[in-house]
Design an enzyme around this catalytic site. Structure first.
Site, PDB file in Angstrom:
ATOM      1  N   GLU A 176       0.836  -1.213   0.000  1.00  0.00           N
ATOM      2  CA  GLU A 176       0.000   0.000   0.000  1.00  0.00           C
ATOM      3  C   GLU A 176       0.871   1.263   0.000  1.00  0.00           C
ATOM      4  O   GLU A 176       0.713   2.161   0.834  1.00  0.00           O
ATOM      5  CB  GLU A 176      -0.957  -0.016   1.198  1.00  0.00           C
ATOM      6  CG  GLU A 176      -1.956  -1.138   1.104  1.00  0.00           C
ATOM      7  CD  GLU A 176      -3.103  -1.014   2.081  1.00  0.00           C
ATOM      8  OE1 GLU A 176      -2.922  -0.373   3.148  1.00  0.00           O
ATOM      9  OE2 GLU A 176      -4.180  -1.562   1.803  1.00  0.00           O
ATOM     10  N   GLU A 377      -5.517  -8.467  -0.787  1.00  0.00           N
ATOM     11  CA  GLU A 377      -6.232  -8.208   0.468  1.00  0.00           C
ATOM     12  C   GLU A 377      -7.702  -7.947   0.168  1.00  0.00           C
ATOM     13  O   GLU A 377      -8.012  -7.201  -0.761  1.00  0.00           O
ATOM     14  CB  GLU A 377      -5.668  -6.985   1.214  1.00  0.00           C
ATOM     15  CG  GLU A 377      -4.319  -7.177   1.832  1.00  0.00           C
ATOM     16  CD  GLU A 377      -3.845  -5.968   2.601  1.00  0.00           C
ATOM     17  OE1 GLU A 377      -4.690  -5.204   3.115  1.00  0.00           O
ATOM     18  OE2 GLU A 377      -2.613  -5.764   2.665  1.00  0.00           O
TER      19      GLU A 377
HETATM   20  C1  BGP Z   1      -4.454  -2.607   4.957  1.00  0.00           C
HETATM   21  C2  BGP Z   1      -3.120  -3.220   5.340  1.00  0.00           C
HETATM   22  C3  BGP Z   1      -3.179  -4.451   6.135  1.00  0.00           C
HETATM   23  C4  BGP Z   1      -4.442  -4.635   6.963  1.00  0.00           C
HETATM   24  C5  BGP Z   1      -5.687  -4.052   6.317  1.00  0.00           C
HETATM   25  C6  BGP Z   1      -6.892  -4.064   7.229  1.00  0.00           C
HETATM   26  O1  BGP Z   1      -4.268  -1.254   4.909  1.00  0.00           O
HETATM   27  O2  BGP Z   1      -2.366  -3.526   4.168  1.00  0.00           O
HETATM   28  O3  BGP Z   1      -2.013  -4.442   6.923  1.00  0.00           O
HETATM   29  O4  BGP Z   1      -4.263  -4.223   8.229  1.00  0.00           O
HETATM   30  O5  BGP Z   1      -5.470  -2.767   5.878  1.00  0.00           O
HETATM   31  O6  BGP Z   1      -6.878  -2.902   8.017  1.00  0.00           O
HETATM   32  P1  BGP Z   1      -7.081  -2.993   9.596  1.00  0.00           P
HETATM   33  O7  BGP Z   1      -6.127  -4.046  10.064  1.00  0.00           O
HETATM   34  O8  BGP Z   1      -6.788  -1.651  10.119  1.00  0.00           O
HETATM   35  O9  BGP Z   1      -8.522  -3.410   9.803  1.00  0.00           O
END
Ligand code: BGP
Length: 478
Positions: A176, A377
């Site tokens: 990201e 993701e």
């Molecule tokens: C994205 C990241 C992940 C993961 C995901 C979910 O930004 O790449 O690391 O964390 O978000 O977000 P969160 O864990 O804050 O719910």
């Protein structure tokens, strides 16, 4: 009846800092995420200057995968995963980032992990930096403000590429990389780049300056990787949250188009190998001092990625006649003109649930770049309750099922070239934005709460067996 390709990579996604724990084990140095305190929904995580005594850091122990990886990999194998996306903890390999030699114990851990995965026919999909820059590089060099950090990243990449060249085929440079476009949230510039803004600085200018060094680092790493193993598939990785116009009002449509540039800027450079004109015009218009050196254009051209990995969780909506709200509130996706979309529901953490949006972005990205895509993701963070020893996570199954239906449409009906799908947090892990365990994504439950209490015992949720048969039928049975 057309089906997904037989080699479609069904998997799960994780990140070292969010599940390994062992934050200082066997020579590992502190990273920029090891100094993040816990937060909560609507409560920002604090960036501490160093690890403070008596402060709770959720990522320090996480779910202790570092010591339990064989047990967890066996569960991933039982689920039938074809691949597992995770990251190599940069500061496990180079504790300070500028060490003369890599930490052999750190290298050996990932050798052992990859061997365990491959023993179960699970292909490692590796992110080099998933917000895990060594704290020393951030504190002493100023992170990616400093071009010297480019060389330290490239050296880290080269050591990993060479060490694991026969075990890992798919790589991503920065997770990201575009998060920091949301300049209202200091968490993103810190975790992306190891940078904190100073008084009076122009946030966007600093973001583009550090972003340039990261883009150079990514391109140099791609070139190095391909020289070490021409069969490597090295991707970019971006957060791709679509921005819809609130109405057919041309002002809403053009606002959404203009705001989508914050989603497209980094992949434009990493995929095409040059800066887009809308960015160059902004630099000139705003008088930004971007540290582009002689030869950088060739570096970008010679370091284009093979595929585009992206995260998809939600969509956002903007309206041209609302007062810009720079609160960075997740409800408006951190967008100044963000408004609720009246046609879709949101999760408990305010993330708009929009499966059709996944098909929409798959088409937009494939049309724009014409290279293979990889959904690395996608997931639904929610509170899970144990009832009579079971976890009936129907909402998560419904979310994932609806998104898989849409990715199938994109591939089978629209003709998108999609490598695979790795739902986020295949096992419960520490939330990145809030530092909570309560916001669970996993199909495997972990007995651990926001305060670090619990047995760490693992337990299958209903989604475990559901996803197992999705994989076994190559996405036919949802
Ligand atoms: C994205 C990241 C992940 C993961 C995901 C979910 O930004 O790449 O690391 O964390 O978000 O977000 P969160 O864990 O804050 O719910």
């Amino acid at each position: 009846m057309k089906t997904l390709p037989n080699d479609f990579l069904w998997g799960g996604a994780l990140a070292a800092h969010q599940f390994e724990g062992g934050w200082d084990a066997d020579g590992k140095g502190p990273s920029v995420v090891d100094v993040l305190t816990a937060g909560a929904h609507g409560v920002a995580r604090r960036i501490t200057d160093k690890v403070e005594p008596n402060e709770f850091y959720p990522n320090h122990e996480a779910i202790d995968f570092y010591h339990r990886y064989k047990e967890d990999v066996a569960l991933f194998a039982e689920m039938g995963l074809k691949c597992l996306r995770t990251s190599i903890g940069w500061s496990r390999i180079f504790p300070n980032g500028d060490d003369a030699e890599p930490n052999e114990a750190g290298l050996q851990f990932y050798d052992d992990l990859f061997d365990e995965l491959l023993k179960h026919d699970i292909e490692p999909i590796i992110t080099l930096s998933h917000f895990e820059m060594p704290l020393h590089l951030a504190r002493e060099y100023g992170g990616f403000r400093n071009r010297e950090v480019v060389e330290h990243f490239v050296r880290f990449a080269e050591v990993c590429f060479d060490r694991y060249k026969d075990k890992v085929k798919y790589w991503m440079t920065f997770n990201e990389i575009n998060n920091k476009m949301d300049v209202n949230n200091p968490l993103f510039l810190w975790t992306n780049s190891g940078v904190l803004l100073e008084e009076g600085e122009n946030a966007r200018e600093v973001m583009y300056q550090t972003g340039h060094h990261e883009l150079i680092a990514s391109a140099l790493a791609v070139a190095k990787g391909k020289a070490i193993n021409p069969d490597f598939e090295i991707g970019a990785m971006v957060s791709h949250v679509p921005i819809y116009p609130y109405s057919s009002n041309p002002d809403d449509v053009m606002l959404a188009e203009e705001m989508m540039r914050q989603r497209y800027f980094f992949p434009d450079v990493q995929v095409r190998g040059f800066y887009p004109s809308y960015a160059l015009n902004e630099f000139e218009r705003e008088g930004y001092n971007i540290p582009i050196l002689e030869g950088d254009e060739e570096i970008l051209q010679n370091g284009k990625v093979d595929y585009l990995g992206f995260s998809y969780y939600m969509s956002t909506t903007v309206k041209s006649d609302v007062v810009a709200d720079n609160s960075g509130d997740i409800v408006n996706g951190g967008l100044p003109n963000g408004v609720e979309n009246p046609y879709i529901q949101s999760s408990d953490w305010g993330w708009a649930i929009d499966p059709v949006g996944l098909r929409y972005v798959l088409n937009r990205l494939y049309d724009r770049y014409q290279i293979p895509l990889f959904i690395v993701e996608n997931g639904f963070g929610a509170v899970d309750e144990i009832v009579d020893g079971k976890i009936h996570d129907k909402a998560r199954i419904d979310y994932l099922k609806a998104h898989i239906e849409q990715l199938k449409q994109a591939v089978l009906y629209d003709g998108v070239d999609l490598i695979g799908y790795t739902p986020w947090g295949i096992i419960d892990i520490v939330s990145f934005t809030t530092g909570e365990m309560k916001k669970r994504y996993g199909m495997i439950y972990v007995d651990r709460d926001n305060e670090g209490n619990g047995s760490m015992e693992r337990m299958k949720k209903d989604s475990f067996d559901w996803y197992k048969q999705v994989i076994a039928t190559n996405g036919e049975n949802l």
